[in-house]
Design an enzyme around this catalytic site. Structure first.
Site, PDB file in Angstrom:
ATOM      1  N   GLY A  36       0.784  -1.352  -0.122  1.00 34.83           N
ATOM      2  CA  GLY A  36      -0.010   0.037  -0.074  1.00 34.83           C
ATOM      3  C   GLY A  36       0.816   1.299   0.098  1.00 34.83           C
ATOM      4  N   ASP A  66      -4.027 -12.950   3.051  1.00 33.09           N
ATOM      5  CA  ASP A  66      -4.818 -11.956   3.703  1.00 33.09           C
ATOM      6  C   ASP A  66      -4.777 -12.103   5.249  1.00 33.09           C
ATOM      7  OD1 ASP A  66      -7.377 -10.984   4.747  1.00 33.09           O
ATOM      8  OD2 ASP A  66      -8.366 -11.066   2.843  1.00 33.09           O
ATOM      9  N   LYS A  69       3.067 -13.418  19.647  1.00 29.19           N
ATOM     10  CA  LYS A  69       3.232 -14.030  21.112  1.00 29.19           C
ATOM     11  C   LYS A  69       4.194 -15.181  20.717  1.00 29.19           C
ATOM     12  CE  LYS A  69       0.082 -16.485  24.224  1.00 29.19           C
ATOM     13  NZ  LYS A  69      -1.014 -17.238  24.120  1.00 29.19           N
ATOM     14  N   ARG A  70       4.101 -15.893  19.732  1.00 24.02           N
ATOM     15  CA  ARG A  70       4.806 -17.295  19.518  1.00 24.02           C
ATOM     16  C   ARG A  70       6.316 -16.911  19.632  1.00 24.02           C
ATOM     17  NH1 ARG A  70       5.642 -19.663  15.145  1.00 24.02           N
ATOM     18  NH2 ARG A  70       4.151 -18.323  13.885  1.00 24.02           N
ATOM     19  N   TYR A  84     -14.432   1.164  10.222  1.00 20.26           N
ATOM     20  CA  TYR A  84     -13.200   1.329  10.310  1.00 20.26           C
ATOM     21  C   TYR A  84     -12.664   2.142  11.606  1.00 20.26           C
ATOM     22  CZ  TYR A  84      -8.796   3.913   8.997  1.00 20.26           C
ATOM     23  OH  TYR A  84      -7.381   4.213   8.711  1.00 20.26           O
ATOM     24  N   THR A 104      -2.081  11.296   6.241  1.00 16.67           N
ATOM     25  CA  THR A 104      -0.618  11.185   5.585  1.00 16.67           C
ATOM     26  C   THR A 104      -0.837  11.077   4.041  1.00 16.67           C
ATOM     27  OG1 THR A 104      -0.001  10.260   7.392  1.00 16.67           O
ATOM     28  CG2 THR A 104       1.427  10.039   5.692  1.00 16.67           C
TER      29      THR A 104
HETATM   30  P1  NAD Z   1      -3.535   1.670   1.709  1.00 15.44           P
HETATM   31  O1  NAD Z   1      -5.052   1.453   1.303  1.00 15.44           O
HETATM   32  O2  NAD Z   1      -2.831   2.337   0.553  1.00 15.44           O
HETATM   33  O3  NAD Z   1      -2.716   0.455   2.055  1.00 15.44           O
HETATM   34  C1  NAD Z   1      -3.254  -0.730   3.156  1.00 15.44           C
HETATM   35  C2  NAD Z   1      -2.633  -2.118   2.390  1.00 15.44           C
HETATM   36  O4  NAD Z   1      -3.129  -3.223   3.106  1.00 15.44           O
HETATM   37  C3  NAD Z   1      -3.100  -2.075   0.744  1.00 15.44           C
HETATM   38  O5  NAD Z   1      -1.913  -2.562   0.273  1.00 15.44           O
HETATM   39  C4  NAD Z   1      -3.964  -3.219   0.801  1.00 15.44           C
HETATM   40  O6  NAD Z   1      -3.973  -4.087  -0.114  1.00 15.44           O
HETATM   41  C5  NAD Z   1      -3.734  -3.907   2.178  1.00 15.44           C
HETATM   42  N1  NAD Z   1      -4.796  -4.855   2.726  1.00 15.44           N
HETATM   43  C6  NAD Z   1      -5.991  -4.492   2.884  1.00 15.44           C
HETATM   44  N2  NAD Z   1      -6.621  -5.423   3.678  1.00 15.44           N
HETATM   45  C7  NAD Z   1      -5.878  -6.484   3.968  1.00 15.44           C
HETATM   46  C8  NAD Z   1      -5.907  -7.734   4.211  1.00 15.44           C
HETATM   47  N3  NAD Z   1      -6.965  -8.133   4.880  1.00 15.44           N
HETATM   48  N4  NAD Z   1      -5.001  -8.586   4.323  1.00 15.44           N
HETATM   49  C9  NAD Z   1      -3.553  -8.263   3.667  1.00 15.44           C
HETATM   50  N5  NAD Z   1      -3.493  -6.914   3.429  1.00 15.44           N
HETATM   51  C10 NAD Z   1      -4.458  -6.093   3.336  1.00 15.44           C
HETATM   52  O7  NAD Z   1      -3.570   2.674   2.808  1.00 15.44           O
HETATM   53  P2  NAD Z   1      -2.544   3.392   3.733  1.00 15.44           P
HETATM   54  O8  NAD Z   1      -2.863   4.789   3.457  1.00 15.44           O
HETATM   55  O9  NAD Z   1      -1.028   2.990   3.094  1.00 15.44           O
HETATM   56  O10 NAD Z   1      -2.560   3.064   5.212  1.00 15.44           O
HETATM   57  C11 NAD Z   1      -1.802   1.970   5.865  1.00 15.44           C
HETATM   58  C12 NAD Z   1      -2.509   1.708   7.182  1.00 15.44           C
HETATM   59  O11 NAD Z   1      -1.959   3.219   8.075  1.00 15.44           O
HETATM   60  C13 NAD Z   1      -3.755   1.425   7.465  1.00 15.44           C
HETATM   61  O12 NAD Z   1      -3.974   0.466   8.655  1.00 15.44           O
HETATM   62  C14 NAD Z   1      -4.434   2.614   7.710  1.00 15.44           C
HETATM   63  O13 NAD Z   1      -5.609   2.409   8.559  1.00 15.44           O
HETATM   64  C15 NAD Z   1      -3.225   3.423   8.575  1.00 15.44           C
HETATM   65  N6  NAD Z   1      -3.696   4.868   8.674  1.00 15.44           N
HETATM   66  C16 NAD Z   1      -3.306   5.456   7.526  1.00 15.44           C
HETATM   67  C17 NAD Z   1      -3.621   6.693   7.241  1.00 15.44           C
HETATM   68  C18 NAD Z   1      -3.288   7.786   6.330  1.00 15.44           C
HETATM   69  O14 NAD Z   1      -3.602   8.832   6.314  1.00 15.44           O
HETATM   70  N7  NAD Z   1      -2.868   7.029   5.089  1.00 15.44           N
HETATM   71  C19 NAD Z   1      -3.955   7.648   8.696  1.00 15.44           C
HETATM   72  C20 NAD Z   1      -4.311   6.792   9.738  1.00 15.44           C
HETATM   73  C21 NAD Z   1      -3.927   5.238   9.860  1.00 15.44           C
END
Ligand code: NAD
Ligand code: UDP
Length: 318
Positions: A12, A58, A105-106, A145, A175
């Protein structure tokens, strides 16, 4: 000594920058992703590193791995994406973190959870401190969410209390930067793409709602500092306290792209938070961290990325 590090959601936006940063430090990185919102394009430049591994998986499914550290980033982050299959979103944050905590944990691995400013909901305290308990609607379209992320924090704390798992919780604020997907749907990428095409800029509501935008390189340094800080679990806010209205952001993007786009107003989505700004006193104190990149500079880099379609990951200063 180099560590074996699992980055879930590594394909991501944030994950791909983090993988690159860790690879350059000499660590072994396993990127795990189901490619729901992530893309191979983001990690293609990482394939050249012999210490990089990619796993299509996943996090809702259990898996056995041997690692030293886990950054749990897997979860769609943009409102249209996380609302597309809300049940899956909740499962990703709850069953997903349960599976990752099982590995931690493991293996006695340290685990960092990418939590969010959304745990504060539509905040009544401004700016938001870590002690604020938030104002979240558990019934609305954003709750898959927000509540999923709140529950993940609970799992983290209970694994620490019950099983002594070594946890870190980062509450990330908005971000942006290169490697956001074109179809991501979040405000910075939407506005830049609209402006570059001279399409109308879609401001939701009257544009008076605020957000505080953090550039990706600042966040990566904050996440790394938190992960490697001893005797500090957080939660800790990681964000840029410079606050802007959405209308101000639209105007800046139009100016910086020399666009002829006009602003068009659309309805404000349900439960859209009216204000958001991190109090980063704790991050400054405990991590000696604060963001350095101003919105103008970060927008310039991000506009360049969307103009050229190329990854500017070289610009991530490690
Ligand atoms: P993004 O959507 O670009 O990246 C999320 C990634 O997780 C993707 O590559 C997606 O394919 C993968 N993914 C989703 N569900 C999955 C699953 N069940 N199993 C495996 N992979 C899975 O979003 P991002 O902006 O890069 O965000 C990354 C993390 O940071 C997220 O957890 C998000 O909640 C957190 N976050 C981001 C922001 C922001 O502003 N970018 C702010 C707060 C929190
Ligand atoms: N927004 C907007 N136009 C867009 C996308 C978003 O006006 O094309 C607004 C949205 O309503 C919110 C803010 O921009 O007030 C930030 O939205 P985003 O989806 O980036 O993240 P959020 O902070 O709401 O999770």
């Amino acid at each position: 000594m180099s560590k074996k590090i699992l980055v879930t959601g590594g394909a991501g936006f944030i994950g791909s920058h983090l993988c690159k940063f860790l690879l350059e430090k000499g660590d072994e990185v396993i990127c795990m992703d189901n490619f729901f919102t992530g893309s191979k394009k983001n990690i293609q430049p990482l394939m050249k590193y012999p210490n990089f591994d990619l796993l299509r998986h996943d996090i809702i499914q259990p898996i056995y791995l041997e690692v030293d550290q886990i950054y749990n980033l897997a979860c769609p982050a943009s409102p249209p994406h996380y609302q597309w299959d809300p049940i899956k979103t909740t499962l990703t944050s709850t069953v997903g973190i349960y599976n990752m905590l099982g590995i931690a944990k493991r293996c006695k691995a340290r685990i960092l959870q990418a939590s969010t400013s959304e745990v504060y909901g539509d905040p009544k305290e401004h700016p938001q401190k870590e002690t604020y308990r938030g104002n979240v609607n558990c019934l609305g379209p954003r709750s898959c969410y927000d509540e999923g992320k709140r529950c993940a924090e609970t799992f983290m704390m209970d694994y620490k209390r019950e099983n002594n798992v070594d946890i870190r919780i980062a509450r990330i604020f908005n971000t942006y930067g290169p490697n956001m997907a074109k179809e991501d749907g979040r405000v910075v990428s939407n506005f830049i793409i609209q402006a570059l095409n001279n399409y109308p800029i879609t401001v939701y509501g009257d544009g008076s709602q605020t957000r505080s935008f953090q550039y990706i390189t600042d966040l990566i340094k904050g996440l790394y500092s938190l992960m490697n800080k001893e005797n500090f679990t957080g939660p800790v806010n990681l964000g840029n306290p410079d606050e802007f209205t959405i209308l101000e952001l639209a105007e800046k993007v139009i100016e910086k792209t020399n666009s002829s786009s006009k602003i068009t107003y659309k309805p404000l989505p349900e439960d859209d938070p009216l204000q958001r700004k991190p109090d980063i006193t704790l991050a400054k104190e405990k991590l000696d961290w604060q963001p350095k990149i101003k919105l103008e500079q970060g927008l310039k880099e991000t506009i360049e990325y969307f103009k050229n379609g190329n990854s500017t990951m070289e610009s991530v200063d490690s």
